[in-house]
Motif scaffolding. Structure first.
Motif, short mmCIF file in Angstrom:
data_model
loop_
_atom_site.label_atom_id
_atom_site.label_comp_id
_atom_site.label_asym_id
_atom_site.label_seq_id
_atom_site.Cartn_x
_atom_site.Cartn_y
_atom_site.Cartn_z
N ILE A 106 0.87 -1.17 0.00
CA ILE A 106 0.00 0.00 0.00
C ILE A 106 0.92 1.22 0.00
N LYS A 107 0.91 1.98 -1.08
CA LYS A 107 1.91 3.03 -1.29
C LYS A 107 1.63 4.30 -0.50
N LYS A 108 0.38 4.45 -0.03
CA LYS A 108 0.01 5.62 0.76
C LYS A 108 -0.80 5.16 1.96
N GLU A 109 -0.65 5.88 3.06
CA GLU A 109 -1.45 5.58 4.24
C GLU A 109 -2.87 6.08 4.03
N VAL A 110 -3.81 5.14 3.95
CA VAL A 110 -5.22 5.49 3.94
C VAL A 110 -5.90 4.65 5.01
N GLU A 111 -6.79 5.26 5.75
CA GLU A 111 -7.47 4.55 6.83
C GLU A 111 -8.23 3.35 6.26
N GLY A 112 -8.03 2.19 6.87
CA GLY A 112 -8.68 0.98 6.40
C GLY A 112 -7.89 0.23 5.35
N PHE A 113 -6.85 0.89 4.82
CA PHE A 113 -5.97 0.29 3.81
C PHE A 113 -6.75 -0.10 2.56
N LEU A 114 -6.50 -1.28 2.03
CA LEU A 114 -7.06 -1.63 0.73
C LEU A 114 -8.35 -2.45 0.87
N LEU A 115 -8.21 -3.67 1.34
CA LEU A 115 -9.34 -4.59 1.31
C LEU A 115 -10.42 -4.23 2.33
N ASN A 116 -10.02 -3.74 3.50
CA ASN A 116 -11.03 -3.40 4.50
C ASN A 116 -11.91 -2.24 4.07
N ARG A 117 -11.38 -1.34 3.25
CA ARG A 117 -12.23 -0.27 2.73
C ARG A 117 -13.32 -0.84 1.82
N ILE A 118 -12.94 -1.83 1.03
CA ILE A 118 -13.92 -2.49 0.16
C ILE A 118 -14.92 -3.27 1.02
N PHE A 119 -14.41 -4.03 2.00
CA PHE A 119 -15.29 -4.80 2.89
C PHE A 119 -16.24 -3.90 3.66
N ARG A 120 -15.73 -2.73 4.09
CA ARG A 120 -16.56 -1.83 4.89
C ARG A 120 -17.76 -1.34 4.09
N ALA A 121 -17.51 -1.01 2.82
CA ALA A 121 -18.62 -0.55 1.97
C ALA A 121 -19.67 -1.65 1.82
N ILE A 122 -19.21 -2.88 1.62
CA ILE A 122 -20.14 -4.01 1.49
C ILE A 122 -20.89 -4.23 2.80
N SER A 123 -20.17 -4.19 3.92
CA SER A 123 -20.78 -4.45 5.23
C SER A 123 -21.81 -3.38 5.59
N ARG A 124 -21.50 -2.13 5.29
CA ARG A 124 -22.46 -1.07 5.61
C ARG A 124 -23.75 -1.24 4.81
N GLU A 125 -23.62 -1.57 3.55
CA GLU A 125 -24.81 -1.79 2.73
C GLU A 125 -25.59 -3.00 3.24
N ALA A 126 -24.86 -4.05 3.62
CA ALA A 126 -25.52 -5.27 4.13
C ALA A 126 -26.28 -4.96 5.41
#
Length: 211
Positions: A106-126
């Motif tokens: 991960i070339k830049k610090e982003v909260e949640g990094f890579l996969l958890n950001r994707i998972f979070r979007a799915i989880s919130r919708e679920a």
């Protein structure tokens, strides 16, 4: 801690996802571990730049996020924050490969990094669809497994990783930002208050008590 870290070349911390706790641990590790040692946090939510300043080696402090369960899952996110040296990131990446893991940089610090950001979007919708009565836990999970090809649905995955962890991470982010949108969903709060954290407590989104 002293016995484990005093001769270490590479330390991985995996404590609870609470910033103050991690900062105390890293201050201790900086005192105990050899000067050349790399200090990594396994945090999936807290970036290492929030921790590195308690040490005298910020360029050697980074996130290496091993996915849960770490003995089974191959993926590791190696996060190169602005304070992390190229050498530190490369050593961490190579260590993951030697451990037969599959690292991604991960070339830049982003909260949640890579996969958890994707998972979070799915989880919130679920969770929204569940709370709005659109579909059941079981049917939402089935849709993700049989329609999207996921190995398990978001609710089954949450039971595996821990609803308590979901709650704690959301509350930590709310405390840091003050943004009420970061608060855990009502259904997560309900499970947390009841102590239904998932597989480890025998009950979460699913009931495991008869297994």
């Amino acid at each position: 801690l002293e016995e484990a870290a005093r001769d270490a070349d590479f330390v991985i911390e995996a404590a609870v996802e609470v910033l103050d706790v991690k900062r105390r641990i890293f201050a201790d590790l900086d005192r105990i571990a050899p000067d050349h040692a790399i200090l990594a946090t396994n945090s999936s939510a807290l970036v290492s730049s929030l921790i590195a300043d308690v040490t005298n080696r910020p360029s050697k402090v980074l996130n290496t996020h091993y996915f849960n369960p770490a003995l089974v899952m191959k993926l590791v996110e190696v996060v190169k924050g602005p304070h992390v040296s190229d050498e530190t990131a490369e050593i961490a990446y190579q260590l993951c490969e030697k451990l037969d893991k599959v690292p991604v940089l991960i070339k830049k610090e982003v909260e949640g990094f890579l996969l958890n950001r994707i998972f979070r979007a799915i989880s919130r919708e679920a969770q929204w669809m569940l709370e709005m009565g659109v579909a059941s836990v079981e049917d939402i999970d089935k849709a993700c497994v049989y329609g999207a090809g996921h190995p398990m649905g978001p609710f089954r995955l949450n039971d595996l990783t821990g609803i308590d962890l979901t709650y704690t991470m959301a509350m930590e982010k709310f405390r840091a930002t003050g943004d009420r949108a970061e608060l855990p969903s009502p259904s997560v709060v309900e499970k947390y208050v009841l102590g239904h954290y998932g597989e480890k407590t025998g009950k979460g989104w699913y009931d495991y008590s008869e297994k």
